[in-house]
Design a protein around this motif. Structure first.
Motif, PDB file in Angstrom:
ATOM      1  N   VAL A 206       0.899  -1.290   0.073  1.00  0.00           N
ATOM      2  CA  VAL A 206       0.070  -0.006  -0.044  1.00  0.00           C
ATOM      3  C   VAL A 206       1.004   1.235   0.068  1.00  0.00           C
TER       4      VAL A 206
ATOM      5  N   ARG B 199       1.575   1.876  -3.521  1.00  0.00           N
ATOM      6  CA  ARG B 199       0.628   2.341  -4.350  1.00  0.00           C
ATOM      7  C   ARG B 199       0.388   3.558  -3.916  1.00  0.00           C
ATOM      8  N   ARG B 200       0.616   4.171  -2.570  1.00  0.00           N
ATOM      9  CA  ARG B 200       0.543   5.593  -2.422  1.00  0.00           C
ATOM     10  C   ARG B 200       1.390   6.375  -3.080  1.00  0.00           C
TER      11      ARG B 200
ATOM     12  N   TYR C 161       0.681   6.683  -7.011  1.00  0.00           N
ATOM     13  CA  TYR C 161      -0.460   7.645  -7.255  1.00  0.00           C
ATOM     14  C   TYR C 161       0.155   8.968  -7.289  1.00  0.00           C
TER      15      TYR C 161
ATOM     16  N   ARG D 118       0.342  11.342 -10.780  1.00  0.00           N
ATOM     17  CA  ARG D 118      -0.530  12.901 -10.921  1.00  0.00           C
ATOM     18  C   ARG D 118       0.516  13.992 -10.872  1.00  0.00           C
ATOM     19  N   ALA D 119       1.951  13.846 -10.783  1.00  0.00           N
ATOM     20  CA  ALA D 119       2.652  14.893 -10.608  1.00  0.00           C
ATOM     21  C   ALA D 119       3.955  15.040 -11.597  1.00  0.00           C
TER      22      ALA D 119
ATOM     23  N   HIS E  55       5.898  16.932 -12.841  1.00  0.00           N
ATOM     24  CA  HIS E  55       7.323  17.520 -12.510  1.00  0.00           C
ATOM     25  C   HIS E  55       8.153  16.362 -12.235  1.00  0.00           C
TER      26      HIS E  55
ATOM     27  N   GLU F  78       4.938  13.329   2.449  1.00  0.00           N
ATOM     28  CA  GLU F  78       4.112  13.416   3.737  1.00  0.00           C
ATOM     29  C   GLU F  78       4.245  14.641   4.438  1.00  0.00           C
TER      30      GLU F  78
ATOM     31  N   TRP G 283       5.386  17.563   3.166  1.00  0.00           N
ATOM     32  CA  TRP G 283       4.746  18.674   2.163  1.00  0.00           C
ATOM     33  C   TRP G 283       2.898  18.442   2.264  1.00  0.00           C
ATOM     34  N   SER G 284       2.675  17.470   2.195  1.00  0.00           N
ATOM     35  CA  SER G 284       1.064  17.736   2.296  1.00  0.00           C
ATOM     36  C   SER G 284       0.480  17.289   3.669  1.00  0.00           C
ATOM     37  N   ARG G 285       1.270  17.554   4.615  1.00  0.00           N
ATOM     38  CA  ARG G 285       1.259  17.605   6.117  1.00  0.00           C
ATOM     39  C   ARG G 285       0.300  16.198   6.481  1.00  0.00           C
ATOM     40  N   ASN G 286       0.810  15.360   5.914  1.00  0.00           N
ATOM     41  CA  ASN G 286      -0.011  14.103   6.231  1.00  0.00           C
ATOM     42  C   ASN G 286       0.520  13.225   7.056  1.00  0.00           C
TER      43      ASN G 286
ATOM     44  N   ASN H  75      -1.198  11.917  10.049  1.00  0.00           N
ATOM     45  CA  ASN H  75      -2.274  10.649   9.803  1.00  0.00           C
ATOM     46  C   ASN H  75      -1.149   9.482   9.509  1.00  0.00           C
ATOM     47  N   VAL H  76      -0.273   9.429   8.925  1.00  0.00           N
ATOM     48  CA  VAL H  76       0.496   8.208   9.026  1.00  0.00           C
ATOM     49  C   VAL H  76       1.063   7.621   9.959  1.00  0.00           C
TER      50      VAL H  76
ATOM     51  N   TYR I 239       7.162   1.571   6.343  1.00  0.00           N
ATOM     52  CA  TYR I 239       7.125   2.541   5.285  1.00  0.00           C
ATOM     53  C   TYR I 239       8.382   2.675   4.508  1.00  0.00           C
TER      54      TYR I 239
END
Lengths: 248, 262
Positions: B8, B11-12, B15, B19-20, B22, B83, B85-88, B91-92, B102
């Protein structure tokens, strides 16, 4: 604080000091299976630090945390399989669609049928129309809703929510509260929630723990706490404690 | 350890790459530019200097193999940075994913990026300069293995530094590549470095890999001693870097630094 075998959360005498500031001073919390508990307190009371220690994201200086029988930090991974967490201030991964992001979290939580779990969770909170939107294109309210959906994907034994409805419109916030109550009653999940909305706390929780200056100052039903402080509702208690905290 | 959670993680990041656009620069554009730059330089030197006919293969093979280290390093480093950059990150950290799972996911995803980058490098090197990576033969495998492990190690160490010092330290993720490039003798033997810097170069496992690469390009058999030294050094580096980052994660949790990223 009284502990019982089978409590989903047992936190004992947590203490945390950042540099010279004592953020948490001997807090003990228990949550029974299916119980809904509110964690309240004015800014700086130690709510978020306490929540982050309960989730293993911050290590306490002293004290212990046990979730569904799994002691942190050693068994953090096992414990987190039974915990769902969402916060109103937390974004979701950039560049992923909602369906994809939820699928990733479902996978991390160990859900085997990710697609079905994501579809059911989106349905529960009536946001199936957001499934194919990019997470970074959501409004803050929509993001909060998706965050709550994320927290419920794996039918956790304990749902921890930090200010979950802070950025939601009143009608959406009401829908979220109803969804949470329905989720807890149908799955038997326990709920630990922080909020600045006293009416929300009175609606959602069966017991309230008030924090002030890093300590538990009240732990009872909302009505009993209000009566103890001589008010009709929690609003007055909160104002009094916030005022006292400012003066100390 | 859960293989499912590692899959997973892969996969993350797939994605994000999808979608990026650059991010495709890393595996398409920069490799192409590197081949053009170093291949042209080698061609120029060969034309104007007697006895320097072999410079083009040295430079092209050097930059191709360096990309293995580079891609492995940035896949791990930017995987974690994604993680932040997207302030995630919070969550992780509140999922059952372990640190090892990870890192294993991002490192494995890095192998796919290495494969794409090598494809770009091979096609352009052959198309523009008639350099065939296959001419190195099976020797490429142990050399690539050492460079992959060194790349992962550097990426893991960079994560530890960012955990400890915050996002401002992420410049090190990019900067460490230049340090490794300069000290590993990517294009030149270690004895071409200033004398005071040579001891640093000699302790780097990547130096052994590039020394082995030049030996093979000279038409000699794969130097087993260099490979053994490189593999041992790379494994020691991996354990050291993982231990460092595990300690930094402990400090991160003890000091409550998670609030910096959320």
């Amino acid at each position: 604080m009284e502990e019982h075998a089978g409590d989903v959360l047992v936190a004992h005498e947590l203490r945390k000091t950042f540099k010279k500031v004592e953020a948490v001073r001997g807090i003990s919390i228990t949550v029974a299976p299916g119980e809904r508990v509110g964690l309240l307190g004015p800014n700086g009371a130690g709510k978020t630090t306490t929540l982050l220690m309960l989730l293993g994201a911050i290590l306490p200086d002293t004290g212990t945390v046990t979730i569904v029988g799994h002691r942190l930090p050693r068994h953090r991974s096992k414990a987190m399989e039974r915990v769902g967490f969402a916060a109103g201030y937390l974004p979701l991964p950039d560049r992923l669609k909602v369906r994809e992001a939820l699928g990733v979290f479902a996978g991390w939580y160990g859900v085997r049928n990710e697609k079905a779990a994501v579809a059911a969770a989106l349905e529960r909170f009536e946001i199936t129309h957001l499934a194919d939107r990019l997470c970074n294109a959501l409004s803050s309210g929509q993001r909060t809703l998706v965050g709550i959906v994320k927290a419920t994907l794996h039918n956790p034994a304990l749902l921890v929510l930090d200010e979950p409805t802070a950025s939601l419109d009143p009608d959406v916030a009401l829908r979220v509260r109803q969804g949470l109550l329905q989720f807890c009653s149908s799955t038997g999940a326990a709920l630990l929630i922080t909020s600045h909305d006293m009416r929300e706390v009175e609606m959602l929780t069966e017991r309230v723990i008030f924090l002030a200056n890093g300590q538990v100052v009240a732990n009872d039903t909302a009505a009993a706490i209000a009566a103890t402080y001589g008010y009709d509702d929690l609003e007055g208690v909160f104002m009094q404690l916030a005022d006292e905290a400012r003066r100390t | 350890m859960s293989w499912h959670r590692i899959r997973v993680v892969i996969r993350r990041h797939a994605y994000v790459l999808w979608r990026a656009p650059h991010r495709w620069f890393d595996i398409g554009f920069w490799p192409l530019m590197d081949i053009i730059l170093w291949g042209s330089l080698g061609t120029y030197v060969a034309r104007n200097t007697t006895g320097a006919h072999a410079s083009t293969p040295y430079l092209i093979a050097g930059i191709m193999m360096f990309h293995i280290l580079f891609q492995s390093q940035i896949a791990v480093g930017t995987g974690f940075l994604e993680e932040t950059w997207s302030r995630n990150l919070l969550n992780v950290l509140t999922t059952p994913v372990t640190e090892f799972e990870y890192l294993a996911g991002t490192a494995t995803f890095g192998l796919a990026k290495v494969a794409f980058a090598l494809l770009t490098l091979s096609v352009t090197a052959f198309g523009f300069f008639r350099f065939d990576l296959g001419s190195i033969g099976w020797s490429i495998i142990p050399i690539a293995l050492i460079l992959t492990i060194v790349g992962w190690s550097a990426g893991i160490a960079n994560i530890g530094i960012v955990l400890r010092f915050g996002q401002g330290a992420e410049i090190l993720i990019w900067g460490s590549n230049f340090i490794l490039m300069a000290f590993s003798g990517v294009f030149n033997p270690v004895d071409a470095l200033p004398g005071a810097l040579q001891p640093i170069a000699r302790v780097l496992p990547s130096t052994h890999a590039f020394t082995a690469l030049r030996t093979v390009l000279n038409g000699n058999p794969l130097p087993i001693g260099e490979i053994v030294a490189g593999v041992i050094g790379a494994l020691v580096m991996l354990v050291a870097c993982f231990s460092f980052t595990a300690w930094m994660l402990h400090v991160f949790r003890r000091r409550g630094f998670v609030t910096r990223f959320s």
